[in-house]
Design a protein around this motif. Structure first.
Motif, short mmCIF file in Angstrom:
data_model
loop_
_atom_site.label_atom_id
_atom_site.label_comp_id
_atom_site.label_asym_id
_atom_site.label_seq_id
_atom_site.Cartn_x
_atom_site.Cartn_y
_atom_site.Cartn_z
N THR A 81 0.74 -1.43 0.00
CA THR A 81 -0.14 0.09 0.02
C THR A 81 0.84 1.39 0.04
O THR A 81 1.87 1.26 0.35
N ASP A 83 -0.33 4.06 1.47
CA ASP A 83 -0.07 4.77 2.86
C ASP A 83 0.90 4.38 3.77
O ASP A 83 1.34 5.13 4.40
N ASP A 84 0.74 3.24 4.00
CA ASP A 84 1.76 2.40 5.08
C ASP A 84 2.67 1.35 4.83
O ASP A 84 3.05 0.57 5.42
N GLU A 85 2.84 1.09 3.37
CA GLU A 85 3.48 -0.19 2.82
C GLU A 85 3.44 -1.30 3.33
O GLU A 85 4.00 -2.38 3.69
N ALA A 86 1.98 -1.45 3.58
CA ALA A 86 1.22 -2.92 4.17
C ALA A 86 1.33 -3.69 2.87
O ALA A 86 1.22 -3.28 1.83
#
Length: 132
Positions: A81, A83-86
């Motif tokens: 992601t 947003d948060d590299e998930a």
């Protein structure tokens, strides 16, 4: 592709989904792309990233290449992601019987049939095998 090779690929993919930190499911994207169509395979991987991220409801995702990180091998990629590299998905691109198969796995909870339908509609995809 022969049924023996297809069954072996299915079994190996299923083994990657063994219980771990995240409950995973996956699919094998069987393509019509030959070994010389690396650019088209890359474009298909990018398009697949968008489809899986949408079905996983993870938001916008980018692709991290295996050669960017020593924890991965070449032809191994992850969708993460913005947003948060998930984690969104991981894949390996394999050349089998003259065409590419791309093995994806991702967090369970995705509507596998709807995802397979959307992936099958992409250019270069022959069929999609779901791996529960």
């Amino acid at each position: 592709m022969s049924e023996t090779v297809d069954a072996d690929l299915y079994a190996r993919t299923k083994a990657l989904l063994e219980p771990g930190d995240i409950d995973l499911v996956g699919c094998i994207v069987h393509t019509t792309l030959g070994g010389e169509e690396d650019l088209e395979m890359h474009e298909l991987t990018v398009a697949t990233n968008d489809v899986i991220a949408e079905h996983a409801e993870k938001g916008e995702a980018y692709i991290e290449a295996g050669n960017d990180d020593t924890d991965f091998s070449s032809n191994q990629f992850q969708g993460r992601t913005l947003d948060d590299e998930a984690f969104v998905w991981e894949c390996q691109q394999l050349l089998r019987d003259g065409t590419f198969d791309i093995v994806f796995y991702y967090e369970a909870g995705v509507d596998q049939e709807a995802l397979a339908d959307d992936l099958t509609a992409l250019d270069g995809v022959d069929r999609v095998t779901q791996v529960p």
